[in-house]
Write an enzyme that holds these catalytic residues in place. Structure first.
Site, PDB file in Angstrom:
ATOM      1  N   LYS A 143      23.047  27.241  14.679  1.00 12.98           N
ATOM      2  CA  LYS A 143      24.412  27.118  14.211  1.00 12.98           C
ATOM      3  C   LYS A 143      24.651  25.956  13.256  1.00 12.98           C
ATOM      4  CE  LYS A 143      29.101  27.212  16.146  1.00 12.98           C
ATOM      5  NZ  LYS A 143      29.883  27.178  17.383  1.00 12.98           N
TER       6      LYS A 143
ATOM      7  N   PHE B 134      38.516  35.813   2.621  1.00 13.07           N
ATOM      8  CA  PHE B 134      37.446  35.479   1.680  1.00 13.07           C
ATOM      9  C   PHE B 134      37.814  36.033   0.304  1.00 13.07           C
ATOM     10  CE2 PHE B 134      35.436  34.711   5.621  1.00 13.07           C
ATOM     11  CZ  PHE B 134      34.289  33.948   5.413  1.00 13.07           C
TER      12      PHE B 134
ATOM     13  N   LYS C  83      36.566  30.162  13.973  1.00 15.71           N
ATOM     14  CA  LYS C  83      37.537  29.886  15.040  1.00 15.71           C
ATOM     15  C   LYS C  83      37.898  28.400  15.104  1.00 15.71           C
ATOM     16  CE  LYS C  83      36.008  31.163  18.933  1.00 15.71           C
ATOM     17  NZ  LYS C  83      35.378  29.874  19.308  1.00 15.71           N
TER      18      LYS C  83
ATOM     19  N   TRP D 171      39.981  26.930   5.361  1.00 18.89           N
ATOM     20  CA  TRP D 171      38.673  26.402   4.952  1.00 18.89           C
ATOM     21  C   TRP D 171      38.775  25.801   3.550  1.00 18.89           C
ATOM     22  CZ3 TRP D 171      35.086  26.863   1.108  1.00 18.89           C
ATOM     23  CH2 TRP D 171      33.809  26.340   1.361  1.00 18.89           C
TER      24      TRP D 171
ATOM     25  N   PHE E 121      33.387  31.513  21.588  1.00 21.45           N
ATOM     26  CA  PHE E 121      33.007  32.895  21.269  1.00 21.45           C
ATOM     27  C   PHE E 121      34.227  33.831  21.264  1.00 21.45           C
ATOM     28  CE2 PHE E 121      28.682  31.438  22.837  1.00 21.45           C
ATOM     29  CZ  PHE E 121      28.158  31.364  21.568  1.00 21.45           C
TER      30      PHE E 121
ATOM     31  N   ALA F 189      30.381  29.264  26.201  1.00 17.61           N
ATOM     32  CA  ALA F 189      31.223  30.336  26.733  1.00 17.61           C
ATOM     33  C   ALA F 189      30.421  31.571  27.119  1.00 17.61           C
ATOM     34  CB  ALA F 189      32.293  30.718  25.720  1.00 17.61           C
TER      35      ALA F 189
ATOM     36  N   ARG G 223      36.194  21.222  22.214  1.00 17.03           N
ATOM     37  CA  ARG G 223      34.953  20.874  22.913  1.00 17.03           C
ATOM     38  C   ARG G 223      34.065  19.998  22.033  1.00 17.03           C
ATOM     39  NH1 ARG G 223      32.234  26.333  23.907  1.00 17.03           N
ATOM     40  NH2 ARG G 223      33.246  26.718  21.925  1.00 17.03           N
TER      41      ARG G 223
ATOM     42  N   THR H 248      37.441  26.180  12.761  1.00 14.53           N
ATOM     43  CA  THR H 248      38.090  25.868  11.482  1.00 14.53           C
ATOM     44  C   THR H 248      39.558  26.261  11.520  1.00 14.53           C
ATOM     45  OG1 THR H 248      35.972  26.207  10.355  1.00 14.53           O
ATOM     46  CG2 THR H 248      37.956  26.247   8.989  1.00 14.53           C
TER      47      THR H 248
END
Length: 558
Positions: free
Chosen positions: A106, A383, A72, A411, A302, A274, A95, A74
């Site tokens: 993470k 992907f 998200k 990405w 999230f 969140a 954020r 990214t």
């Protein structure tokens, strides 16, 4: 082809001086307070003195998270860079990461691959000290509360009914429940206590919803820290703590200006979770970004049932914001996990698993389109193992809801991989006007608002309040807090309050076990399931792989 980690990509990409980024963001240097060569604070005078109209606001949200990842942040960064590449004047509003996840499960949280905000090491660690200021303000209030009791307790505070906790910006389960004030009378009043992670502190919520120093002080003053022996709420204002807390926060309240890898201006400020808070960057930073760009791309934490719901029902309601378009991020891999496929089998085409999992995406999309009535696009992070058949399947399902699907490769390609998404976002902003509505009416009862969220957003049968929560709802209503919005603290892994229920479950009830008011932030927090406001570290925390060499170069940070 050489594989580079996120931090290696960031370290190999030259950054531009922050003064150049400020110029690109239409910022006069008189508003800039430099923190070194690549970071700056922006004076709040800018909002008072600029007459530039607001740009378009684009919200990026996502499907329900899985270990397969969605990307998200990214996508948010890559979309902004894509908009810049097609000639738009754009800013990003994000954020700040918490040290808890950075050192926990993470790792870093500044985007990924060639779609990152930099300097990523600074952003992921101490940055400009905002979180430390928030923690200090939180703990000053805690110290003044206990000192008031120690010095005679003129307000009649019941030590058994103190609701204010101390905080630290770290995942530390050992601090969830503690007993302090031991060692005799000189050391305080013994009582049960505990710590929250800083991003769950009400100070963080207040910080992110405040619109000025004056508004910040008013909100701080309303914070309830506990109750007296005769059931009256005690506030930070009662403890005369507001001025000192605001003094600690005055510099932190100024938004931080950084840049993407492609030089797009990025305002990175505030960071509530969140799942246990409202999950959005600060109102001040969002408003500043809107003034400085024709398009502002922001995100909420999230899945759309958490961050986007709170962005729309809490932040937009409080700040008077209306998104012009919403992007829902998904991956084929994550949807197959929602369809019951094991993480080890995600590289194989499986349309049956995708069909079982895609209802998760469709419910989020339907909520944005049919509950909030906002223009929407689905961004699929592609992907190499995703097949054309799988992509076509998602496109067809979304088209049936009247929503377009765009492939994103930000990405791997940065802004170039976000150009198609950028064009669709521009089309939505210019051609499709939303009719923004909230998911519930503030004038409704606390219980009815909870039921509305559980039914309209989560897709469940409703909310079930425990006996304790029902009593709390009655008390909060009697105290005049019944008309506040609701901030649901819930697992991020499911629409329900059970993290094992993947996909788009139906017929479940959300159990609300505790209700508490965040009077300063201006919402009621509903704790559901086993959600905790102080996470713990995993068996193998990311901190084990982070290091720094003699030159100061950091490794292992994502």
């Amino acid at each position: 082809m050489e594989y580079l980690s996120d931090i290696e990509i960031a370290q190999r990409t030259p950054m531009q001086p922050i003064t150049e980024i400020a110029r690109r963001a239409n910022l006069d240097e008189k508003y800039i307070e430099q923190y070194g060569r690549y970071k700056a604070k922006v004076s709040l005078d800018l909002l008072r003195e600029t007459d530039r109209p607001d740009g378009k606001l684009v919200l990026v949200t996502a499907i329900t998270p899985t270990p397969a990842g969605e990307g998200k942040t990214t996508t948010t960064v890559g979309l902004a860079d894509g908009l810049k590449r097609i000639g738009k004047n754009v800013t990003v509003a994000l954020r700040e990461p918490s040290l808890g996840p950075v050192f926990g499960v993470k790792g870093g949280a500044a985007g990924g691959g060639y779609a990152q905000v930099v300097p990523m090491e600074d952003i992921n660690l101490h940055f400009t000290g905002d979180f430390h200021a928030i923690g200090a303000a939180n703990n000053l209030l805690a110290a003044m509360l206990d000192n008031h009791i120690q010095q005679g307790n003129a307000l009649g505070i019941d030590p058994r009914r103190i609701t204010w906790k101390r905080c630290v910006d770290m995942n530390d389960r050992q601090l969830r429940f503690v007993v302090d004030g031991l060692g005799g009378k000189p050391n305080g009043t013994p009582r049960e206590d505990g710590f929250d992670i800083t991003v769950a502190s009400e100070i963080m919520a207040v910080f992110c919803l405040a619109t000025s120093i004056t508004d910040l002080k008013e909100r701080l003053g309303r914070i309830i820290v506990g109750y007296t022996y005769d059931d009256r709420p005690v506030t930070a204002s009662d403890l005369k703590a507001v001025g000192a807390m605001a003094a600690l926060l005055k510099d932190a309240l100024k938004p931080n200006l950084v840049q993407t890898l492609e030089g797009t201006p990025a305002f990175v400020h505030g960071g509530p979770f969140a799942n246990i808070a409202h999950g959005c960057n600060s109102v001040i930073a969002t408003r500043m970004a809107l003034k400085m760009g024709d398009y502002t791309v922001t995100e909420a934490g999230f899945g759309a049932d958490l961050g986007a719901e709170k962005f729309l029902d809490i932040k937009c309601r409080t700040a008077g914001l209306t998104p012009d378009a919403v992007v829902v991020v998904a991956t084929v891999r994550a949807l197959k996990m929602h369809g019951g496929l094991d993480k080890k089998a995600l590289q194989t085409e499986d349309l049956a698993a995708l069909e079982r999992g895609v209802p998760n995406l469709l419910r989020h999309v339907s909520n944005i389109k049919n509950v909030y009535h906002l223009p929407c696009v689905v961004a699929v992070n592609r992907f190499p193992t995703d097949t054309d058949a799988e992509i076509d399947f998602i496109i067809a399902k979304c088209r049936a809801l009247g929503v377009n699907t765009v492939l994103s490769t930000v990405w791997a390609e940065g802004g170039k991989g976000g150009e198609a998404l950028a064009r669709e976002v521009v089309r939505l902003c210019e051609e499709e006007k939303g009719d923004f509505k909230f998911s519930y009416d503030l004038e409704d009862t606390i219980e009815n608002k909870l039921n509305a969220i559980a039914r309209r957003i989560y897709g469940g049968a409703g909310a079930e309040l425990t006996a304790a929560a029902k009593k709390q709802a009655k008390q909060l209503t009697a105290l005049g807090f019944g008309k506040l919005p609701i901030c649901v603290a819930k697992t991020q892994y499911s629409f329900s309050d059970d993290p094992a229920l993947l996909g788009a479950p139906e017929g479940f009830t959300v159990t609300v076990r505790n209700l508490k008011v965040s009077a300063g932030a201006g919402f009621i927090v509903a704790l559901t399931g086993e959600i905790m406001t102080m996470p713990g570290l995993p068996k193998s925390p990311a901190a084990e792989r982070i290091d720094v060499d003699e030159s100061g170069r950091i490794t292992g940070l994502f």
